[in-house]
Design an enzyme around this catalytic site. Structure first.
Site, PDB file in Angstrom:
ATOM      1  N   CYS A  57      -0.943   3.673  -6.500  1.00  0.00           N
ATOM      2  CA  CYS A  57      -1.714   3.173  -5.721  1.00  0.00           C
ATOM      3  C   CYS A  57      -1.908   1.514  -6.128  1.00  0.00           C
ATOM      4  O   CYS A  57      -2.049   1.373  -7.313  1.00  0.00           O
ATOM      5  CB  CYS A  57      -3.030   4.170  -5.452  1.00  0.00           C
ATOM      6  SG  CYS A  57      -4.462   3.008  -4.512  1.00  0.00           S
ATOM      7  N   CYS A  84       0.898  -1.005   0.115  1.00  0.00           N
ATOM      8  CA  CYS A  84      -0.057  -0.033   0.183  1.00  0.00           C
ATOM      9  C   CYS A  84       0.872   1.273   0.139  1.00  0.00           C
ATOM     10  O   CYS A  84       1.561   1.157   0.982  1.00  0.00           O
ATOM     11  CB  CYS A  84      -0.574  -0.134   1.195  1.00  0.00           C
ATOM     12  SG  CYS A  84      -1.903   1.457   1.517  1.00  0.00           S
TER      13      CYS A  84
HETATM   14  N1  DGL Z   1      -3.890   0.694  -2.085  1.00  0.00           N
HETATM   15  C1  DGL Z   1      -3.595   1.686  -1.221  1.00  0.00           C
HETATM   16  C2  DGL Z   1      -2.532   2.340  -1.831  1.00  0.00           C
HETATM   17  O1  DGL Z   1      -1.487   1.619  -2.579  1.00  0.00           O
HETATM   18  C3  DGL Z   1      -4.536   2.421  -0.260  1.00  0.00           C
HETATM   19  C4  DGL Z   1      -5.766   2.974  -0.810  1.00  0.00           C
HETATM   20  C5  DGL Z   1      -6.544   3.573   0.045  1.00  0.00           C
HETATM   21  O2  DGL Z   1      -6.992   2.817   1.154  1.00  0.00           O
HETATM   22  O3  DGL Z   1      -7.047   4.681  -0.077  1.00  0.00           O
HETATM   23  O4  DGL Z   1      -2.379   3.553  -1.630  1.00  0.00           O
END
Ligand code: DGL
Length: 257
Positions: free
Chosen positions: A181, A69
């Protein structure tokens, strides 16, 4: 060998899939689906969520933890590494360096991420250190995280949202789109449909895969037979069914933590 993955939801699977394809281990995939999305919430609150989730993977004695993440990495990776010195914690960063290295024409690079990742020092330092402040534009696409968690990966809503966010850019001036993301590669079909064909789309998953291989070598870890457990912070049949579809796995356990 135990490898733990952590994300606010489904996004981390875009990295998880690459790793399980090459490495046999006992895997945990922890999704904080009760508190997703992270990118538009209060930072101090999100740090608490992250600490709880990573502590769970530490208690499960993971040899390697992949913070799959970008948002969590931006705000907590340093604190996590300081706290758990004995465990190898791999973070995820927007693959701007990959785009810069390929950007022979010296055109622009568009980085899409959550609002939190975009506003954090970590991303802005990376851009400064690579000396590409004049070349990089940043665009938040937080709604895509919500769409993914609802099981919507393409269609009119997704297309309208991305087209509207991209309407201010002249893509003739750009060569790369960096998906900063881990949820965003789930929308690859729509990005490709909307963008002109000369735009290269890059994400950080190959870099993470290399990093996992490197850490396994450094720590002399041995592969073990494949096992997978999904840990959720709230029960969700939709999550399980999306997890099955995106990973193509049907042999995993589920635990609500
Ligand atoms: N998958 C996430 C990232 O790479 C998080 C997205 C979220 O929860 O806003 O930032």
């Amino acid at each position: 060998m135990k490898i733990g993955f952590f994300d606010s939801g489904l996004g981390g699977i875009t990295i998880f899939n690459k790793v399980i394809n090459e490495i046999n281990a006992e895997y945990f995939y922890l999704a904080d689906n009760k508190n997703t999305p992270y990118g538009i919430k209060e930072k101090s609150q999100v740090i608490k969520y992250i600490n709880t989730c990573v502590k769970k993977l530490i208690d499960l004695e993971c040899d390697i933890i992949v913070v799959a993440c970008n948002t969590a990495t931006s705000i907590a990776i340093k604190e996590l590494r300081d706290k758990y010195k004995g465990t190898c914690i791999i973070g995820t960063e927007p693959a701007i360096k990959v785009a810069v290295d390929e950007n022979y024409l010296n055109k622009k690079i568009l980085v899409c991420a959550t609002t939190m990742t975009i506003n954090e020092e970590k991303l802005n330092n990376l851009i400064k250190n690579l000396d590409v402040e004049d070349v990089v534009e940043k665009e938040p696409l937080d709604e895509l995280v919500k769409y993914a968690e609802k099981g919507i990966f393409k269609g009119v809503k997704v297309e309208n949202y991305i087209s509207q966010r991209f309407s201010k850019y002249n893509f003739e001036e750009f060569t790369h789109l960096v998906l900063g993301c881990t949820h965003f590669p789930l929308f690859a079909y729509t990005f490709k449909k909307i963008l002109p064909s000369h735009i290269h789309i890059v994400d950080g998953s190959n870099g993470i895969l290399k990093n996992v291989h490197r850490k396994i070598d450094e720590k002399h870890l041995q592969e073990s037979s494949f096992k997978c457990k999904v840990l959720l912070t709230k029960p969700s049949d939709m999550f399980i069914s999306n997890f099955k579809n995106i990973t193509n796995l049907d042999n995993f356990q589920v635990e609500i933590i």
